[in-house]
Design an enzyme around this catalytic site. Structure first.
Site, short mmCIF file in Angstrom:
data_model
loop_
_atom_site.label_atom_id
_atom_site.label_comp_id
_atom_site.label_asym_id
_atom_site.label_seq_id
_atom_site.Cartn_x
_atom_site.Cartn_y
_atom_site.Cartn_z
CB THR A 345 26.10 -5.39 -34.45
OG1 THR A 345 25.25 -4.38 -34.72
CG2 THR A 345 26.10 -5.85 -33.40
CB THR A 363 26.24 -2.22 -32.08
OG1 THR A 363 25.54 -1.80 -33.45
CG2 THR A 363 25.81 -1.38 -30.92
CG ASN A 365 22.24 1.37 -35.73
OD1 ASN A 365 21.73 -0.01 -35.72
ND2 ASN A 365 21.58 2.17 -36.26
CG ASP A 387 19.21 0.50 -32.96
OD1 ASP A 387 18.86 0.06 -34.13
OD2 ASP A 387 20.28 -0.13 -32.48
CB SER A 417 18.50 -6.78 -31.83
OG SER A 417 17.10 -6.06 -32.14
N GLY A 438 23.77 -8.44 -36.50
CA GLY A 438 22.80 -8.48 -37.52
C GLY A 438 21.62 -7.96 -36.90
N GLY A 439 21.53 -7.11 -36.30
CA GLY A 439 20.07 -6.22 -35.89
C GLY A 439 19.07 -7.31 -35.32
N1 GLY Z 1 22.37 -1.56 -33.45
C1 GLY Z 1 22.32 -3.02 -33.05
C2 GLY Z 1 21.32 -3.18 -31.87
O1 GLY Z 1 21.73 -2.66 -30.81
O2 GLY Z 1 20.36 -3.83 -32.05
#
Ligand code: GLY
Length: 533
Positions: A345, A363, A365, A387, A417, A438-439
């Site tokens: 991301t 992102t 992902n 996700d 996130s 960073g998720g």
């Molecule tokens: N793939 C990252 C997010 O959407 O949280």
């Protein structure tokens, strides 16, 4: 220090909050014929500079953010690009703030059964959700842009045609994923991507919906076992949403609503752990927020996400009261499974002197997404299907499981996130644009940087550079960066504290104070901001 007001207004606009607000920054108006002062913070210096060059050409902050996003897709393909999707929070010079949600959705033929095989949601064609970045950025420009698409895409096209030096972050990413070296010709040139970017300009994004780029993406994914169809892309809809709105002292915080969990979690933590809260109680608030994320997060078009309840002052009061001297085991916080981890991301923040602010997080992902590269355009396809809770009750690629609210369904957006956030000053003008990659680390990193600026008066670079902590409820451990000062205090409160060496989040922030801009790109990813003068 600012005191946190105890009310939350969902979906209100900044000028609804205070009737007699006067602009303080935008004393000079720009019409596209002169350079616009402003700052852009992306996670690669060349991407920040792409954005700043568009401000110099008379574009606004939205044009600059789009230029930075396109350039990032060229130079930072492990973490972004036209094969993914994203969210953009925009505060325009006039009118209401809006969120453009151009997150990928599950293809119409996707189902939970598709993911019975371990790994199918992370690598290969099945992992690919409907790529929507090209469509979303074109819509963002249609709504708010001023510079021509040719001007905006020019830096990205030049980088793709001429190549660029390999930075530390890209070198590290390619070491971990040597198969992705196939993206580049000598000197990191990407002629196929340059051709796709030109098509984006010439067709105003339509090539990504119904033209050759869409066909390239679909045929590549299908050849790799995926179920993405041309109809999925043709039928894709960008959603316009209202940001979540809350007050923080005399300021107003605008942030991302569902299908992201980020804005709700950010406001929960700010609402529970005000400026006077101890670090332990902030960690406790975060554990509650992350447990709520896992239990209640999802696409609001498919599952009920009761944001009002999650942000109700009485609920936040109960969480505040729950902080005792010692932390609790995970089952204390919620009987729900934990969130997912990811790393593909990027976030771009931009503010200009017209008072336009953008927080744009995009992102694919995880790093290099699905590792599927479109044959002609060289676009890296996302693995956003991971996700979703693709296998209920079973751990995903990161050893984690998620809730049924976030199960796969055709056309559904996976829980995110991403936390693009804009803070308005007491006069209602954009002061801070911030967000992270960073998720789940996005949520804690964005919160930490915001609090450093708002509560401690830190500069942008000081706020971004401070060592950070993270807790996502499950696994039940506080992760801290080397040099983080509070580790012993957390241990004393019963937290399992683990230090990790690898950077786990990257924050980009722009702060506008009057006509002065302070900006920082996270040194963890080697970024640098750029200014238009
Ligand atoms: N793939 C990252 C997010 O959407 O949280």
């Amino acid at each position: 220090m600012a005191l946190l007001a105890a009310f939350f207004l969902i979906g209100c606009a900044k000028r609804d909050l205070d009737g007699d607000m006067q602009p303080t920054i935008a004393t000079q108006r720009f019409d596209g014929t002169m350079p616009v002062p402003g700052a852009v913070a992306a996670d690669h210096p060349l991407a920040s500079e792409a954005g700043a060059s568009v401000l110099r050409a008379g574009g606004n902050a939205v044009d600059a953010a789009i230029a930075a996003a396109l350039a990032s897709g060229v130079v930072q393909p492990s973490g972004s690009g036209l094969g993914g999707g994203g969210f953009a929070l925009v505060v325009p010079a006039q009118g209401e703030p809006n969120v453009l949600d151009f997150r990928e959705v599950a293809p119409s033929a996707a189902s939970m059964e598709s993911f019975a095989a371990q790994g199918s949601s992370t690598r290969g064609g099945l992992a690919v959700a409907v790529p929507s970045e090209g469509i979303g950025l074109a819509e963002l420009h249609r709504m708010y842009g001023r510079a021509s698409l040719a001007t905006i895409a020019a830096p990205a096209i030049r980088l793709a045609e001429e190549g660029f030096p390999t930075g530390e972050h890209l070198a590290r990413s390619l070491e971990e994923s040597p198969d992705m070296r196939a993206l580049f010709l000598t000197g990191n040139r990407r002629p196929g991507l340059a051709e796709a970017l030109r098509a984006w300009v010439d067709t105003v994004g339509e090539a990504f919906r119904s033209g050759w780029v869409a066909e390239d993406l679909v045929s590549t994914v299908q050849a790799q076992g995926g179920v993405l169809s041309l109809d999925d892309i043709r039928n894709y809809k960008v959603k316009l949403r209202k940001p979540l709105v809350s007050s923080y002292g005399r300021r107003t915080v605008l942030t991302m609503p569902p299908p992201s969990s980020g804005g709700v979690a950010l406001l929960q933590v700010l609402g529970v752990a005000g400026p006077e809260a101890s670090l332990h109680c902030e960690v406790e608030a975060t554990k509650h927020a992350m447990a709520d994320r896992a239990a209640f997060g999802g696409d609001p078009d498919f599952a009920s996400v009761d944001v009002a309840r999650l942000l109700d002052p009485r609920y936040l009061g109960a969480i505040t009261a729950d902080c005792g001297p010692q932390t609790f085991p995970p089952e204390h916080y919620a009987p729900a499974p934990p969130p997912v981890d990811d790393h593909g991301t990027l976030h771009i923040s931009a503010i200009d002197a017209e008072g336009v602010a953008v927080a744009l997080t995009t992102t694919i992902n995880t790093s290099f997404g699905s590792h599927v590269i479109a044959g002609r355009s060289g676009i890296v396809l996302n693995n956003q299907m991971d996700d979703f809770a693709t296998r209920l009750g079973a751990p995903n690629a990161f050893g984690l499981v998620q809730g049924a609210q976030n199960a796969v369904a055709p056309g559904k957006r996976p829980l995110s996130s991403m936390t693009p956030t804009i803070v308005l000053d007491a006069q209602g003008e954009p002061e801070i644009a911030v967000g992270a990659s960073g998720g789940p680390f996005i949520i804690t990193a964005t919160t930490a940087v915001l609090r450093s600026i708002l509560d401690d008066g830190a500069s942008a670079s000081e706020a971004v550079s401070r060592p950070r902590w993270h807790h996502q409820w499950m696994p039940n451990a506080a992760i801290v960066e080397a040099g983080f000062a509070g580790a012993e205090g957390l241990r004393a409160a019963g937290h399992d504290v683990r230090t990790i060496e690898k950077p786990f989040s990257s924050v980009q922030v722009v702060v506008a104070r009057g006509a002065q801009f302070d900006a920082a790109s996270d040194p963890r990813k080697g970024g640098e901001p750029a200014f238009s003068r």
